[in-house]
Design a protein around this motif. Sequence first.
Motif, PDB file in Angstrom:
ATOM      1  N   LYS A 171     -36.172  77.222  29.562  1.00  0.00           N
ATOM      2  CA  LYS A 171     -35.236  78.048  30.324  1.00  0.00           C
ATOM      3  C   LYS A 171     -35.725  79.495  30.398  1.00  0.00           C
ATOM      4  CE  LYS A 171     -30.367  79.295  30.584  1.00  0.00           C
ATOM      5  NZ  LYS A 171     -29.049  79.197  29.953  1.00  0.00           N
ATOM      6  N   LYS A 172     -36.218  80.028  29.276  1.00  0.00           N
ATOM      7  CA  LYS A 172     -36.750  81.390  29.266  1.00  0.00           C
ATOM      8  C   LYS A 172     -37.967  81.515  30.174  1.00  0.00           C
ATOM      9  CE  LYS A 172     -35.297  83.042  24.748  1.00  0.00           C
ATOM     10  NZ  LYS A 172     -35.740  83.479  23.412  1.00  0.00           N
ATOM     11  N   ASN A 232     -34.811  73.733  20.925  1.00  0.00           N
ATOM     12  CA  ASN A 232     -35.753  74.847  21.046  1.00  0.00           C
ATOM     13  C   ASN A 232     -36.611  74.730  22.300  1.00  0.00           C
ATOM     14  OD1 ASN A 232     -34.821  75.961  18.677  1.00  0.00           O
ATOM     15  ND2 ASN A 232     -36.527  75.239  17.438  1.00  0.00           N
ATOM     16  N   LYS A 278     -35.893  73.163  25.068  1.00  0.00           N
ATOM     17  CA  LYS A 278     -35.049  73.410  26.232  1.00  0.00           C
ATOM     18  C   LYS A 278     -34.841  74.912  26.437  1.00  0.00           C
ATOM     19  CE  LYS A 278     -30.821  71.914  28.431  1.00  0.00           C
ATOM     20  NZ  LYS A 278     -29.643  71.061  28.362  1.00  0.00           N
ATOM     21  N   LYS A 279     -34.621  75.631  25.336  1.00  0.00           N
ATOM     22  CA  LYS A 279     -34.431  77.076  25.417  1.00  0.00           C
ATOM     23  C   LYS A 279     -35.715  77.771  25.873  1.00  0.00           C
ATOM     24  CE  LYS A 279     -33.461  79.038  21.545  1.00  0.00           C
ATOM     25  NZ  LYS A 279     -32.939  79.717  20.342  1.00  0.00           N
TER      26      LYS A 279
END
Length: 124
Positions: free
Chosen positions: A114-115, A108, A110-111
């Motif tokens: 990235k966002k 989560n 990492k996501k």
Amino acid sequence: MRKRSIALLVATVAATAYTVYLFCYFIGGLSAAEGTELVGGAIATALVTPHAVMFLIGAIFGWLGFLLKKSWAALVGAILYSVGSLFFLAYIMFGAPILIVGFIGYANQKKLNKKAKEAVETDE
């Protein structure tokens, strides 16, 4: 938009509480023991110590990952939870939920990173 993983926070708080419990239980049990009970307690403490130390170091990396929003630190923490669980398989029922939620928290975070990076790049 959220910037930190809630699952990472849950895993880190659980690992911290679990580590504090382990140290209090095993170290506190030794202080009141005498004779053969002391010897048995010392052996049990020696067996559990690597498990507890891995969870302690994992919790430190979990807090770093959560507070600094670094997914690599969350991954290191989750890996240390799994190594700690392997060090003392008798307590895997306590370590497995923490390590599973730790890996979910890493993914989560990492996501989310990235966002956030994509949002900054689209604003430029």
